[in-house]
Scaffold this motif. Structure first.
Motif, PDB file in Angstrom:
ATOM      1  N   ILE A  58       0.904  -1.217  -0.115  1.00 32.01           N
ATOM      2  CA  ILE A  58      -0.035  -0.170  -0.021  1.00 32.01           C
ATOM      3  C   ILE A  58       0.706   1.320   0.159  1.00 32.01           C
ATOM      4  CG2 ILE A  58      -1.749   1.423   1.242  1.00 32.01           C
ATOM      5  CD1 ILE A  58      -2.734  -1.240   2.598  1.00 32.01           C
ATOM      6  N   LEU A  85      -0.800   0.559  -9.928  1.00 36.72           N
ATOM      7  CA  LEU A  85      -1.743  -0.399 -10.552  1.00 36.72           C
ATOM      8  C   LEU A  85      -0.810  -1.451 -11.352  1.00 36.72           C
ATOM      9  CD1 LEU A  85      -5.084   1.422 -11.619  1.00 36.72           C
ATOM     10  CD2 LEU A  85      -4.790  -0.165  -9.860  1.00 36.72           C
ATOM     11  N   SER A  90      -1.650  -0.941  -4.164  1.00 32.92           N
ATOM     12  CA  SER A  90      -2.734  -0.176  -3.686  1.00 32.92           C
ATOM     13  C   SER A  90      -2.490   1.178  -3.303  1.00 32.92           C
ATOM     14  CB  SER A  90      -3.528  -0.975  -2.785  1.00 32.92           C
ATOM     15  OG  SER A  90      -4.721  -0.332  -2.237  1.00 32.92           O
ATOM     16  N   ARG A  92      -3.632   4.918  -2.333  1.00 31.87           N
ATOM     17  CA  ARG A  92      -4.671   5.456  -1.819  1.00 31.87           C
ATOM     18  C   ARG A  92      -4.509   7.040  -1.078  1.00 31.87           C
ATOM     19  NH1 ARG A  92      -5.970   0.329   2.088  1.00 31.87           N
ATOM     20  NH2 ARG A  92      -6.079  -0.898   0.197  1.00 31.87           N
ATOM     21  N   ALA A 127      -7.012  -4.489   0.673  1.00 31.58           N
ATOM     22  CA  ALA A 127      -6.724  -3.864  -0.505  1.00 31.58           C
ATOM     23  C   ALA A 127      -7.950  -4.455  -1.554  1.00 31.58           C
ATOM     24  CB  ALA A 127      -5.375  -4.801  -0.991  1.00 31.58           C
TER      25      ALA A 127
END
Length: 136
Positions: A58, A85, A90, A92, A127
């Motif tokens: 992440i 991607l 992931s 955010r 995720a």
């Protein structure tokens, strides 16, 4: 590991964007501070892309101290998200200030880039299934 990067930008109250990075085994949090605009975006894009590595899990961008973001800034966030991607990371966005959140609502979120009210909330969310980047 904590790292800080600076990109020179326009003159004014916040003449630069500063990126402070905290890396952990399963996630990275990068806090942005200042203005993300056409003058600061290219250097920030390079720094964000350097943060992305396969298997990292992440990447959370803490936007709580991002004072301004224009179309060039949105393009940087979307570009970094597409790279994330492709690497299976992931990415955010977390804690945008109200006026930055409005810009994100109008632009980036339409691409599928997730925004959370806090960094802690962004880290707690599982995720999502693999997504394909939207055509730009």
């Amino acid at each position: 590991m904590n790292t800080s990067y600076t990109s020179e930008g326009h003159t004014g109250t916040h003449p630069q964007v500063v990126l402070s990075v905290v890396r952990r085994a399963t996630y990275t949090v990068a806090a942005l501070q200042g203005d993300l605009d056409m003058l600061t975006a290219p250097a920030l894009r390079d720094r964000l892309l350097e943060l992305l590595h396969p298997g990292q899990g992440i990447l959370v961008l803490d936007l709580s101290h991002l004072w301004f973001c224009d179309a060039a800034g949105i393009a940087v966030l979307i570009s970094a998200w597409h790279r994330a991607l492709a690497l299976g990371v992931s990415m955010r966005l977390a804690a945008p200030r109200s006026h930055v959140a409005k810009i994100l609502d109008d632009a980036a979120l339409g691409h599928g880039l997730a925004t959370y009210p806090t960094v802690a909330r962004a880290l707690k969310q599982p995720a999502p299934p693999a997504l394909e980047p939207a055509a730009v």
